[in-house]
Design a protein around this motif. Sequence first.
Motif, PDB file in Angstrom:
ATOM      1  N   ALA A   6      24.310  75.147  75.537  1.00 36.72           N
ATOM      2  CA  ALA A   6      25.748  74.676  75.410  1.00 36.72           C
ATOM      3  C   ALA A   6      26.499  75.785  74.399  1.00 36.72           C
ATOM      4  O   ALA A   6      25.988  76.050  73.423  1.00 36.72           O
ATOM      5  N   TRP A   9      31.373  77.049  70.575  1.00 38.86           N
ATOM      6  CA  TRP A   9      33.011  76.804  70.690  1.00 38.86           C
ATOM      7  C   TRP A   9      33.363  76.813  72.088  1.00 38.86           C
ATOM      8  O   TRP A   9      32.831  77.450  73.106  1.00 38.86           O
ATOM      9  N   LEU A  10      34.578  75.766  72.363  1.00 38.91           N
ATOM     10  CA  LEU A  10      34.956  75.292  73.515  1.00 38.91           C
ATOM     11  C   LEU A  10      36.368  75.572  73.649  1.00 38.91           C
ATOM     12  O   LEU A  10      37.366  75.414  72.793  1.00 38.91           O
ATOM     13  N   ASP A  14      36.945  73.785  78.782  1.00 41.03           N
ATOM     14  CA  ASP A  14      35.607  73.301  78.722  1.00 41.03           C
ATOM     15  C   ASP A  14      35.682  71.986  77.969  1.00 41.03           C
ATOM     16  O   ASP A  14      34.995  71.182  78.501  1.00 41.03           O
ATOM     17  N   VAL A  15      36.268  71.711  77.143  1.00 36.97           N
ATOM     18  CA  VAL A  15      36.607  70.211  76.737  1.00 36.97           C
ATOM     19  C   VAL A  15      36.949  69.537  77.660  1.00 36.97           C
ATOM     20  O   VAL A  15      36.649  68.260  77.680  1.00 36.97           O
ATOM     21  N   TYR A  18      33.963  68.827  79.658  1.00 29.95           N
ATOM     22  CA  TYR A  18      32.999  68.037  78.989  1.00 29.95           C
ATOM     23  C   TYR A  18      33.278  66.502  78.903  1.00 29.95           C
ATOM     24  O   TYR A  18      32.208  65.987  78.990  1.00 29.95           O
ATOM     25  N   SER A  47      35.115  73.256  68.037  1.00 30.19           N
ATOM     26  CA  SER A  47      33.733  73.478  67.762  1.00 30.19           C
ATOM     27  C   SER A  47      33.158  72.014  68.463  1.00 30.19           C
ATOM     28  O   SER A  47      33.411  71.091  68.260  1.00 30.19           O
ATOM     29  N   ARG A  48      31.946  72.400  69.387  1.00 32.79           N
ATOM     30  CA  ARG A  48      31.539  71.399  69.934  1.00 32.79           C
ATOM     31  C   ARG A  48      30.655  70.327  69.120  1.00 32.79           C
ATOM     32  O   ARG A  48      30.797  69.167  69.244  1.00 32.79           O
ATOM     33  N   ASP A  52      31.852  66.528  68.879  1.00 33.52           N
ATOM     34  CA  ASP A  52      30.772  65.452  69.305  1.00 33.52           C
ATOM     35  C   ASP A  52      30.990  64.330  67.752  1.00 33.52           C
ATOM     36  O   ASP A  52      30.955  63.232  68.052  1.00 33.52           O
TER      37      ASP A  52
END
Length: 63
Positions: A6, A9-10, A14-15, A18, A47-48, A52
Amino acid sequence: MGGESAPAWLGVSDVQRYLGISRPLVYRLIREGTIPSIRLGRAIRVSRTALDRALESLDPHAN
């Protein structure tokens, strides 16, 4: 190299995918600071790892 990883950076879309939420909700959560983000020109990046961590810190029983 093998498996697909993955991105670190999204973007907003993408977010959205996700988390399975709407685009306006992603923008609202970013604006409120619930989702940490940075702005690069007109682009918003998340930032993934930070996303999280932010999700883990949320109280699942809060309304």
